[in-house]
Design a protein around this motif. Structure first.
Motif, short mmCIF file in Angstrom:
data_model
loop_
_atom_site.label_atom_id
_atom_site.label_comp_id
_atom_site.label_asym_id
_atom_site.label_seq_id
_atom_site.Cartn_x
_atom_site.Cartn_y
_atom_site.Cartn_z
N UNK A 272 -10.44 -9.80 43.43
CA UNK A 272 -10.15 -8.92 42.20
C UNK A 272 -8.41 -8.83 41.98
N UNK A 273 -8.35 -8.95 40.44
CA UNK A 273 -6.98 -8.66 40.10
C UNK A 273 -6.55 -7.17 40.64
N UNK A 274 -5.39 -7.21 41.02
CA UNK A 274 -4.70 -5.97 41.39
C UNK A 274 -4.96 -5.01 40.24
N UNK A 275 -4.99 -5.41 38.93
CA UNK A 275 -4.92 -4.60 37.61
C UNK A 275 -6.30 -3.90 37.75
N UNK A 276 -7.23 -4.70 38.05
CA UNK A 276 -8.69 -4.27 37.89
C UNK A 276 -8.98 -3.31 38.98
N UNK A 277 -8.56 -3.62 40.13
CA UNK A 277 -8.73 -2.77 41.44
C UNK A 277 -7.97 -1.44 41.16
N UNK B 287 4.33 -5.54 37.07
CA UNK B 287 5.47 -5.88 36.11
C UNK B 287 5.96 -7.33 36.77
N UNK B 288 6.04 -7.54 38.00
CA UNK B 288 6.46 -8.55 38.85
C UNK B 288 5.43 -9.76 38.58
N UNK B 289 4.19 -9.58 38.73
CA UNK B 289 3.49 -10.67 38.68
C UNK B 289 2.05 -10.08 38.11
N UNK B 290 1.82 -10.28 36.80
CA UNK B 290 0.33 -9.80 36.55
C UNK B 290 -0.86 -10.21 37.29
N UNK B 291 -0.74 -11.56 37.36
CA UNK B 291 -1.98 -12.18 38.20
C UNK B 291 -2.23 -11.99 39.44
N UNK C 100 -3.25 -5.22 50.60
CA UNK C 100 -3.19 -6.57 50.94
C UNK C 100 -3.37 -7.53 49.56
N UNK C 101 -2.26 -8.33 49.37
CA UNK C 101 -2.35 -8.97 48.14
C UNK C 101 -1.91 -10.54 48.19
N UNK C 102 -2.31 -11.27 46.98
CA UNK C 102 -2.10 -12.47 46.97
C UNK C 102 -1.13 -12.77 45.85
N UNK C 103 -0.10 -13.57 45.84
CA UNK C 103 0.64 -13.79 44.77
C UNK C 103 0.51 -15.31 44.47
N UNK C 104 -0.05 -15.71 43.40
CA UNK C 104 0.05 -17.15 43.23
C UNK C 104 1.24 -17.45 42.40
N UNK C 105 1.60 -18.66 42.90
CA UNK C 105 2.84 -19.17 42.31
C UNK C 105 2.77 -20.25 41.08
N UNK C 106 3.59 -20.19 40.11
CA UNK C 106 3.16 -21.20 38.94
C UNK C 106 4.28 -21.72 38.56
N UNK C 107 5.61 -21.60 38.95
CA UNK C 107 6.88 -22.06 38.31
C UNK C 107 7.91 -22.15 39.63
N UNK C 108 8.84 -23.03 39.25
CA UNK C 108 9.76 -23.20 40.36
C UNK C 108 10.80 -21.87 40.46
#
Length: 215
Positions: free
Chosen positions: A89-94, A111-115, A140-148
């Motif tokens: 689940x998204x952190x925002x939802x949980x 704010x840092x990474x909504x995803x 416990x979190x997962x941060x997906x990277x999307x840009x350099x």
């Protein structure tokens, strides 16, 4: 299900398949919360395979809440036995399931990474309604990277939030190669990091992981 399931995916098992698992492992069936898990519509989590897992089966985990011993149960199912799957689940939802004193930290993380997604005690409490969170729980979190640009700044930004957080921030920054524990990525480009993927664990230079994560 035909598609490969990523590590940390949440899946639901067919009730008949879960009954078959309980028949194979009567010691698990003796725990009512486990025996009725799939019938209650509760998920399992995709984990890395262990040496004892049968080839071709999907390795899954079921962490019990502290009130039931906090035991981590490992099972495997055939792809045909899985009726639904979703990312953690998204952190925002949980967030609504989090303790009130976590909310400032969660707001900063969003704010840092909504995803950002979550897969530990907060996720399980959110998904099952069972009491998983305790005073000593990590987030416990997962941060997906999307840009350099994000790859260059995300580890240090997480570290800044972690210094002020009332709980320990754990988890991985993820990319196509797999996931790396975020603290490992706060080092120098020449440092070796451990990349976890469904196939196992491999070593990679920090710079290579970050570059490949957004390629």
């Amino acid at each position: 299900m035909a598609e490969a399931l990523a590590r940390h995916s949440m899946v639901k098992a067919a009730a008949s398949a879960w009954t078959a698992v309980m028949n194979r492992y009567p010691e698990l069936a003796s725990e009512p919360i486990v025996a009725g898990w799939a019938h209650a519509g509760r998920p399992l989590i995709v984990r890395r395979p262990a040496c004892s897992d049968v080839a071709g089966m999907i390795p899954l985990g079921l962490p019990l809440p502290p009130s039931h011993g906090k035991r981590r149960i490992a099972v495997s199912l055939a792809a045909a036995d899985i009726v639904a799957s979703a990312p953690p689940p998204l952190l925002a939802d949980a967030a609504a399931a989090a303790p009130a004193h976590w909310r400032t930290t969660i707001d900063l993380l969003l704010q840092l990474l909504p995803e950002t997604r979550t897969f530990g005690s907060l996720a399980w409490q959110h998904l099952t309604g069972l009491p998983y969170l305790t005073e000593s729980s990590d987030l416990d979190l997962l941060w997906p990277l999307s840009s350099m640009a994000q790859a260059k700044t995300l580890p240090s930004a997480i570290a800044g939030i972690a210094k002020q957080a009332p709980m320990r921030l754990d988890g991985e920054i993820t990319g196509p190669a797999g996931g790396v524990q975020w603290r490992e990525l706060t080092g120098t480009d020449e440092d070796e990091v451990l990349v976890k993927s469904p196939a196992g664990v491999a070593s990679m230079a920090r710079a290579a992981f970050l570059a490949g994560a957004v390629s």
